[in-house]
Design an enzyme around this catalytic site. Structure first.
Site, PDB file in Angstrom:
ATOM      1  CG  HIS A 250     -54.213  16.390  61.534  1.00 34.23           C
ATOM      2  ND1 HIS A 250     -53.457  15.386  62.089  1.00 34.23           N
ATOM      3  CD2 HIS A 250     -53.325  17.302  61.071  1.00 34.23           C
ATOM      4  CE1 HIS A 250     -52.174  15.675  61.971  1.00 34.23           C
ATOM      5  NE2 HIS A 250     -52.060  16.839  61.347  1.00 34.23           N
ATOM      6  CD  GLU A 251     -54.306  20.271  58.782  1.00 33.25           C
ATOM      7  OE1 GLU A 251     -53.623  21.120  59.399  1.00 33.25           O
ATOM      8  OE2 GLU A 251     -53.794  19.273  58.223  1.00 33.25           O
TER       9      GLU A 251
HETATM   10 ZN    ZN Z   1     -50.187  17.832  61.214  1.00 27.56          ZN
END
Ligand code: ZN
Length: 485
Positions: A250-251
């Protein structure tokens, strides 16, 4: 632009102080750090409201500029106008109160005590409504705050999009839970150091540029910085490696957006992600549509077997079902793809009512609990699982929540277009090769930064107007198949 570039550089320094605070800062440095960050904010605020900026903007002939130049001026004008509308006294008061409120919230959550938090929250809401009134100049208060995170979007547009999502999300949730299928959770012990090695491998696989990035651990995963310094963090739970892996992916999505922006825009307003919704579209498509796909989880399953040995999931199909397990729960950040947006729809309605003055802070817990039970079918068992779970409202982030679902919606649109343009995408994903997908996103979305308004950025990338249908079709197809609906 020289003045603006220096402001952007200082803002990056302020951001890096924040990164440091969440990762490696000595515990005893908190109070001093507060002063350091306050001093940086004061410098930044003075620069953002510097009357010379107003004079330069007034003297400027926009028609003499190219597309990038016009975009820079549009963003500088926007920032200057916004900063100048809010009195310095109010900005400082909000900064002071929200910094204290975050501590009060953390304490109240730890003790499961809503009563401890509500007076502080009421103060934050009062200040944010006052700020919104300055910004809105007679228009809708909530729209004025939403515009900070998703420029150009209104509450009415969000409401219409969410109204289109809601019935089919609720129906899908009920069908999945009524299906009788219960994929196995992951069981076992997964060494933390080995998890971090796997996280680093995943970051590389998803195209994270290590020469301009680094990966550390923090309590809550985040990404920070832009241009040639884009750092990410993740967390480790030794019984739940997916937490670490999917937080990392995600990051990486967020960081890749910043790393991918055309370097000609470095340290300028255009040289950053254009909105929170578009940002979240990148993190979500990396994490979900790509990272939780059948093709990619097949590759991940094999890599995890090599790193962690036998962890009791019987083959790649069972592993795919485990990764995508649908489980009703109280906590937004732990929600699966079917439940996630229902958490956001609920927060949007509640916070919009708070800011518009239609809901009193004193009635918030009752409203939250009633809505949760209606949407999720179970009563909230404790405040830490209810309205005390998220930090956002304590730090004054009103108008931020809807950008999560907007990001999911945009990710749905981008994914449909990506599949259309690259029909054999699954062959690459199954080989752990993300380059066709991330290359497409870099070209279509990431490299443009803030060149165009958010919605236009997505519309150009997909070659049409964004809407909720692709996300719904994706969710119904994926979970319909997984749960035999
Ligand atoms: Zn996010």
């Amino acid at each position: 632009m020289a003045f603006q570039r220096e402001t952007e550089a200082l803002a990056q320094v302020a951001g890096r102080l924040g990164w440091d605070q969440e990762t490696v800062m000595p515990r005893g440095a908190a109070a001093q750090r507060g002063e350091e960050m306050g001093a940086m904010e004061a410098v930044l605020h003075a620069r953002r409201t510097d009357p010379r900026v107003g004079e330069w903007l007034a003297a400027l002939d926009d028609s003499a500029l190219d597309e990038a130049g016009r975009a820079q001026v549009r963003l500088i004008r926007r920032g200057y106008t916004r900063a100048s509308k809010v009195p310095g006294r109010l900005a400082a008061e909000i900064a002071r109160v929200t910094s204290v409120a975050q501590g009060v919230w953390a304490e109240a959550r730890a003790q499961n005590d809503v009563g401890r938090f509500l007076p502080t929250l009421a103060e934050v809401v009062r200040l944010k409504r006052e700020e919104a009134a300055h910004l809105a100049e007679g228009r809708d208060l909530y729209d004025a705050l939403l515009d900070d995170y998703e420029p150009g979007m209104t509450g009415a547009e969000v409401e219409a999009m969410f109204a289109a999502l809601r019935p089919r999300l609720v129906a899908l949730r009920e069908a999945v839970l009524g299906s009788g299928r219960r994929p196995e959770p992951l069981r076992g012990h997964f060494d933390g150091t080995e998890q971090m090695r796997m996280a680093a491998e995943l970051a590389g696989v998803f195209g994270y540029d290590w020469t301009t990035g680094r990966l550390d651990r923090s309590v809550h995963p985040f990404s920070s910085g832009s241009g040639t310094d884009c750092r990410i963090t993740t967390r480790v739970a030794e019984d739940d490696p997916f937490n670490c892996f999917y937080s990392t992916i995600h990051e990486v999505g967020h960081a890749s957006y910043e790393q991918g922006i055309d370097r000609a825009f470095l340290l300028t307003p255009v040289g950053q992600g254009v909105s929170m919704g578009v940002h979240e579209s990148q993190s979500r498509i990396y994490e979900n549509q790509l990272g939780r796909s059948r093709a990619f989880t097949g590759w991940l399953h094999a890599r995890m077997r090599e790193r962690f040995g036998d962890f009791g999931v019987d083959g790649p199909e069972a592993f795919y079902a485990t990764v995508n397990r649908v489980v009703p729960g109280y906590i937004r950040t732990e929600a699966d793809e079917v439940h996630y947006n229902l958490h956001i729809l609920m927060r949007f309605d509640l916070e919009r009512a708070l800011i518009r003055g239609a809901l009193d802070v004193a009635d918030l817990e009752t409203a939250w609990n009633a809505r949760f039970e209606r949407d999720f079918g179970v009563p909230v068992d404790m405040p830490a699982h209810g309205l005390l779970q998220d930090v956002h409202w304590s730090v004054g982030l009103f108008g931020y929540f809807p950008t999560y679902t907007l990001g999911n919606l945009y990710a749905g649109c981008l994914h449909a277009a990506l599949r259309r343009d690259i029909p054999d995408l699954d062959a690459a994903l199954a080989a752990g090769d993300l380059r066709p997908a991330t290359g497409w996103l870099r070209e279509r979305v990431q490299r443009h930064g803030g060149l165009r308004p958010p919605r236009e950025t997505i519309a150009r990338a997909i070659g049409g107007e964004p809407g909720p249908e692709p996300l719904l079709a994706y969710l119904e197809a994926k979970f319909g198949e997984l749960y035999g609906l």
